[in-house]
Write a protein that holds these residues in place. Structure first.
Motif, PDB file in Angstrom:
ATOM      1  N   LEU A 539       0.814  -1.217   0.000  1.00 26.83           N
ATOM      2  CA  LEU A 539       0.000   0.000   0.000  1.00 26.83           C
ATOM      3  C   LEU A 539       0.849   1.270   0.000  1.00 26.83           C
ATOM      4  CD1 LEU A 539      -2.677  -1.112   2.585  1.00 26.83           C
ATOM      5  CD2 LEU A 539      -2.992  -0.783   0.125  1.00 26.83           C
ATOM      6  N   ASN A 540       2.084   1.064  -0.126  1.00 27.18           N
ATOM      7  CA  ASN A 540       2.942   2.226   0.056  1.00 27.18           C
ATOM      8  C   ASN A 540       4.059   2.243  -0.985  1.00 27.18           C
ATOM      9  OD1 ASN A 540       4.543   4.236   0.946  1.00 27.18           O
ATOM     10  ND2 ASN A 540       5.113   3.267   2.887  1.00 27.18           N
ATOM     11  N   ASP A 541       3.819   2.952  -2.022  1.00 23.19           N
ATOM     12  CA  ASP A 541       4.881   3.120  -3.012  1.00 23.19           C
ATOM     13  C   ASP A 541       5.865   4.139  -2.455  1.00 23.19           C
ATOM     14  OD1 ASP A 541       6.519   3.521  -5.058  1.00 23.19           O
ATOM     15  OD2 ASP A 541       4.969   3.897  -6.557  1.00 23.19           O
ATOM     16  N   ARG A 542       6.990   3.575  -2.055  1.00 22.15           N
ATOM     17  CA  ARG A 542       7.978   4.390  -1.339  1.00 22.15           C
ATOM     18  C   ARG A 542       8.416   5.612  -2.150  1.00 22.15           C
ATOM     19  NH1 ARG A 542      10.854   2.765   3.387  1.00 22.15           N
ATOM     20  NH2 ARG A 542      12.616   4.156   3.644  1.00 22.15           N
ATOM     21  N   SER A 543       8.481   5.427  -3.470  1.00 29.55           N
ATOM     22  CA  SER A 543       8.987   6.521  -4.293  1.00 29.55           C
ATOM     23  C   SER A 543       8.090   7.761  -4.198  1.00 29.55           C
ATOM     24  CB  SER A 543       9.107   6.078  -5.749  1.00 29.55           C
ATOM     25  OG  SER A 543       7.831   5.957  -6.312  1.00 29.55           O
ATOM     26  N   SER A 544       6.833   7.551  -3.903  1.00 24.54           N
ATOM     27  CA  SER A 544       5.946   8.699  -3.806  1.00 24.54           C
ATOM     28  C   SER A 544       5.986   9.333  -2.424  1.00 24.54           C
ATOM     29  CB  SER A 544       4.498   8.259  -4.086  1.00 24.54           C
ATOM     30  OG  SER A 544       4.425   7.620  -5.322  1.00 24.54           O
ATOM     31  N   LEU A 574      11.375  14.611  -5.509  1.00 28.60           N
ATOM     32  CA  LEU A 574      10.662  14.856  -4.250  1.00 28.60           C
ATOM     33  C   LEU A 574       9.452  13.927  -4.105  1.00 28.60           C
ATOM     34  CD1 LEU A 574      10.655  18.765  -4.234  1.00 28.60           C
ATOM     35  CD2 LEU A 574      11.997  17.288  -2.742  1.00 28.60           C
ATOM     36  N   ALA A 575       9.030  13.823  -2.889  1.00 27.06           N
ATOM     37  CA  ALA A 575       7.815  13.038  -2.630  1.00 27.06           C
ATOM     38  C   ALA A 575       6.623  13.794  -3.210  1.00 27.06           C
ATOM     39  CB  ALA A 575       7.640  12.854  -1.132  1.00 27.06           C
ATOM     40  N   GLY A 576       5.543  13.083  -3.439  1.00 25.76           N
ATOM     41  CA  GLY A 576       4.343  13.716  -3.998  1.00 25.76           C
ATOM     42  C   GLY A 576       3.865  14.866  -3.129  1.00 25.76           C
TER      43      GLY A 576
END
Ligand SMILES: Nc1ncnc2c1ncn2[C@@H]1O[C@H](COP(=O)(O)OP(=O)(O)OP(=O)(O)O)[C@@H](O)[C@H]1O
Length: 935
Positions: A539-544, A574-576
């Motif tokens: 549930l967690n796309d780290r890249s975002s 950067l993060a979203g």
């Protein structure tokens, strides 16, 4: 006759006939008689023996002869007569010596032709018989022959040597003479050969030594001398071969012993004469070679001198070139500075395949402006324009995007710090710009690869003048923790950031890996990406949810001056940036969102402080700003890629993102623009105020009284003054938000917007505290609502059903696919620098000075201001930063996420966009004004 010349035969014969007549016969050295050295000895023999013989003959009373009679042209008959008389006397003696010996020429056999009788005259002296004249002539003959080595004297000598020898002895003697002769000739030839060889060698050495620097004329001369030398050598060669053949001939002669000895002797004479001439020629040749050598030497000396002068001028030119190069670099960077140290590029992601019918929020784009379709307060369609340094449409390629930022890359090699970061909501294309698409192709390569590849390319071009070392670090900031993405252990260790590093390395404990090829970078990024993925959950796309930062450290050494250049480049994904209601997320999501919010807010604050030239820049407020400290502000060059998704559903985030970016762009345009624009704005404001007053007076309508904006707006819509303002507003393009009305009925909204623009408070942030920074109507409204305080930034995947970004569910899959397309075998990532190696290299100072003793952990030191951090990185000393002064900064109000409402931020609250389905914040209509710092 010649055989008798030495007198040996005569004396010996006489001694046989009358023993003791000639007490001492000068004999021997027959070998040497043929040589010119032996000529003197022959003469001595000639005098001594002949004289003694004649004296003895006279004493015996026998007929004698003159010494000259033995010579050519002399009276040989007298010699013959004397010999015959001696013979007769001998016979008489042998017959017992009875009676008186009488000699009659007639008794001699016919053929002698002498019929004269002699009686012994003992009184005749030797002196009288050997006239002065003949002696002189003999001497002169001898000396001539010695001088010239004449054949005749040689012949005489040989004949003399052979005259008393028996026939059978002659071949032996001749052989011995030939041997001696050939030995002598050979030794002389060897000497000459040696001499010529030495000369040729000297010439060759001299020719080789100068070969590179020879002028054409010198080459010609050297060639001439070489030709001479080789011709001399050839001559010697010919000589030796001819000697060899002659020697053969002589040996042949030896075998042909029946030949007349005299003839062979004459042949020898001729041969010797020929050799003499050859030797003379060789001497001549040697002499001319020597002269040539001297001339050549002088020419070489002259050439070496000229060459030295030429080298001097070249050295001067080279140092001049260096200066020009340096100047060029300075000018180049000045041009970059003039363009602005903070640049903002906007990139619009294309629709995903299958989204062709989707409504776009982007109305229009040109090179610098993007117009977004929005809604006015009354729900009608409106447009909002934003201006940036560059706007890239959906069809712009990766290469085109990179070409616009390429100059910044060059700045890194010139010792500048550069920061390039990608900002935007999740799925807007940040990773695409920085890294590339999932399936990476050469055309798809993102900024990271291209930037490094360009660094390698330029550093290679400059390798003659500057030697560069390029190394990279790859870090991730997740939940305000810094992780090393290149760590062999997956980067679990928490790293500290040191902001007073003397070598430009702010995270010394992170692996610093030297790179020299784009493939190295690809491999490293694959490792980094893999490490990042490890931490992802379904549930967690780290890249975002985290910031990733590829930091490139460059150290260049000027090969001429020895100066050291240091530059670094942060490439940040950067993060979203999207926000959702705090109430929508809990647990880890909430924590992540708070951290992202905090760091992006801090980034905005730093940029604001830099823009306002504040003495205090709050770098410490987040790990992100701490990490980028050296590359934000001052001499550093910053480029922000702001990304927007085109879908209408994302309008809220799009507007929010563009507002943030526009404010950063305002920073970029700097104070000069502000001053200019402030004057214009002031003037316009006065015009508007007077127009308002005039309208109120004229109409007397309470609605039109000053202070009634509705009235004023409706009237001002077509005012000439307003038109003037419009044209002026175009000048201040990037500082103006213009909301165009789509119809005449929406003038009021338009005017409201314009009024906002001319409000002085809008310009305040550049020179005033951030509390008033970037405040506009929207800000005031949102603040009044108080909503933004409750908003935190999180990735809201379900918010963008149509976004082509990484789906949570397939994020891992996509990552894996991405890597698989790059590294078939991830264990081969570090061909030269294995993970183990990297681990041992953790201090990361392979080629950099270890200044860790001077470093301090950021959290323990006061924040440095933008000025102090902007010291140019060009230094001749590794301790260039030793003199860096830290100004004690006044402690500013602490900022934290908990008191987010007081954090000055460039980041607009998207709440205003989200609260209304139309995208218009209902608070705007409440007429409340936000007086705080944020929107
Ligand atoms: N300019 C573009 N051209 C083609 N495809 C693009 C472009 N920009 C983005 N995309 C595609 O859109 C999708 C989302 O992009 P990307 O993953 O780069 O977004 P992101 O902002 O980095 O998201 P996140 O914050 O989750 O990392 C990807 O499939 C990407 O390939």
């Amino acid at each position: 006759m010649h055989g008798l010349r030495s007198g040996i035969i005569l004396c010996n014969v006489l001694n046989k006939v009358q023993p003791g007549s000639v007490p001492k016969v000068v004999e021997g050295a027959c070998d040497s008689v043929i040589l010119s050295d032996g000529a003197a000895f022959s003469a001595y023999q000639y005098f001594e023996n002949v004289r003694n013989f004649r004296v003895a003959i006279q004493e015996m009373g026998l007929p004698t002869f003159e010494t000259s009679d033995l010579e050519q042209g002399g009276k040989s008959s007298r010699v013959v007569n004397c010999v015959l008389a001696l013979k007769s006397y001998s016979e008489w003696k042998q017959s017992g010596g009875i009676g008186t010996w009488k000699y009659s020429a007639n008794s001699k056999p016919a053929g002698f032709g002498i019929a004269k009788s002699f009686s012994r005259k003992r009184s005749e002296s030797m002196n009288s018989s050997f006239s002065e004249k003949s002696l002189d002539s003999f001497c002169s003959d001898q000396s001539d022959s010695i001088e010239a080595g004449s054949v005749s004297s040689f012949g005489i000598l040989v004949r003399a040597a052979l005259s008393d020898k028996k026939q059978e002895e002659i071949p032996m003697i001749v052989e011995s003479m030939i041997n001696k002769l050939s030995e002598e000739l050979e030794s002389r030839l060897a000497t000459h050969k040696e001499l010529i060889k030495i000369t040729a060698k000297a010439m060759e050495e001299s020719a080789t030594g100068h070969s590179l620097s020879q002028t054409a004329s010198c080459d010609d001369k050297a060639e001439g001398v070489e030709v001479k030398a080789s011709s001399a050598e050839e001559m010697v060669g010919d000589e030796s071969s001819s000697i060899e053949s002659e020697r053969k001939e002589l040996y042949d002669y030896k075998s042909d012993a029946n030949e007349e000895p005299m003839q062979h002797v004459l042949k020898l004479h001729a041969l010797v004469e020929q050799k003499r001439r050859d030797i003379q020629e060789l001497k001549h040749c040697l002499c001319s070679t020597k002269t040539c050598m001297q001339v050549l030497q002088m020419t070489y000396q002259e050439d070496v001198f000229n060459l030295g002068k030429h080298l001097c001028s070249l050295a001067n030119a080279a140092s001049g070139y260096q200066r020009v190069l340096e100047e060029n670099r300075k000018l180049y960077n000045q041009v970059q500075d003039l363009k602005g140290n903070i640049r903002v590029y906007c990139r619009v992601r294309p629709f995903k395949p299958g989204q062709s019918n989707t409504l776009s929020s982007v109305d229009h784009m040109d090179e610098r402006t993007i117009t977004i379709l929005t809604h006015s307060k009354n729900g009608k369609e409106a447009r909002k324009a934003f201006t940036f340094n560059k706007v890239f449409g959906p069809s712009v390629t990766q290469a085109e995007v990179f070409s616009d930022m390429q100059p910044l890359v060059r700045s890194v090699l010139d010792g500048y710090n550069v920061c390039i970061f990608a900002y935007g909501q999740t799925g807007s294309g940040k990773t695409h710009t920085m890294t590339g698409p999932k399936e990476l192709t050469e055309e798809g390569l993102g900024v990271n690869y291209r930037a490094l590849s360009d660094l390698f390319h330029i550093s290679n071009q400059r390798k003659e003048t500057i030697s560069y070392d390029i190394s990279v670090q790859m870090l991730e900031i997740y939940n305000e923790q810094v992780r090393d993405l290149l760590s062999a252990d997956g980067g679990n260790k928490r790293l500290e950031i040191r902001n007073s590093s003397h070598n430009g390395i702010n995270v010394p404990d992170a692996n610093l890996v030297p790179v020299s090829l784009t493939s190295d970078v690809i491999n490293l990024m694959n490792i980094g990406h893999k490490n990042r993925s490890v931490c992802s959950t379904a549930l967690n796309d780290r890249s975002s949810r985290s910031h990733s930062c590829l930091t490139v450290h460059v150290q260049g050494r000027d090969l001429t001056s020895g100066n050291i250049l240091r530059g670094s480049m942060h490439l940040v994904d950067l993060a979203g940036s999207e926000r959702v209601d705090k109430s929508e997320v809990v647990g880890n999501r909430l924590k992540e969102a708070q951290h992202i919010n905090k760091s992006l807010s801090a980034l905005g604050d730093v940029i604001s402080s830099l823009a306002s030239r504040s003495s205090h820049v709050p770098y410490r407020n987040s790990k992100l700003t701490q990490l980028l400290q050296d590359s934000l502000g001052g001499q550093a060059k910053t480029l922000m890629f702001v990304h927007i998704a085109p879908e209408y559903e994302a309008l809220g985030e799009t507007i929010s993102t563009l507002k943030f970016a526009e404010r950063v762009a305002t920073v970029e345009l700097g104070a000069a623009k502000v001053n200019k624009d402030s004057g214009e704005v002031k003037e316009l404001k006065e015009q508007i105020a007077s127009l308002k007053a005039a309208l109120a007076r004229k109409e007397g309508d309470p609605e039109n009284l000053p202070g009634s904006p509705e009235r004023n707006r409706s009237k001002l819509g077509s005012s000439p003054s307003l038109l003037k303002w419009k044209s002026l507003s175009d000048l201040s393009c990037s500082t103006v938000n213009t909301e165009y009305e789509s119809s005449s009925t929406s003038r009021r909204d338009s005017l409201e917007s314009r009024e906002t623009l001319v409000t002085p408070s809008h310009w305040q942030p550049l020179g005033s505290p951030l509390s008033s920074s970037f405040t506009n109507e929207d800000d005031r409204d949102s603040e009044a609502s108080g909503d933004w305080v409750d908003k935190v930034m999180v990735n809201k995947h379900d918010n963008m059903s149509t976004r082509p970004g990484k789906e949570v569910s397939n994020g891992q899959k996509l990552s894996d696919k991405f890597y698989q397309s790059y590294i078939p075998d991830p264990t081969k990532i570090y061909p030269e620098h294995s993970l183990n190696k990297m681990t041992t290299n953790r201090k990361g100072n392979r080629d950099f000075d270890d200044d860790s003793d001077r470093e301090s952990v950021t959290s323990d030191c006061s924040e440095s201001d933008s000025v102090s951090s902007s010291i140019p990185k060009i230094t001749s000393s590794p301790n260039m930063f030793a003199s860096k002064q830290k100004k004690p900064q006044p402690k500013t109000t602490a900022k934290s996420t908990e008191i987010r409402s007081s954090i000055p931020s460039l980041i607009p609250s998207p709440s205003s966009m989200r609260k209304s389905p139309s995208g218009v914040n209902p608070n705007l209509q409440k007429g409340k004004r936000k007086t705080g710092l944020s929107k």
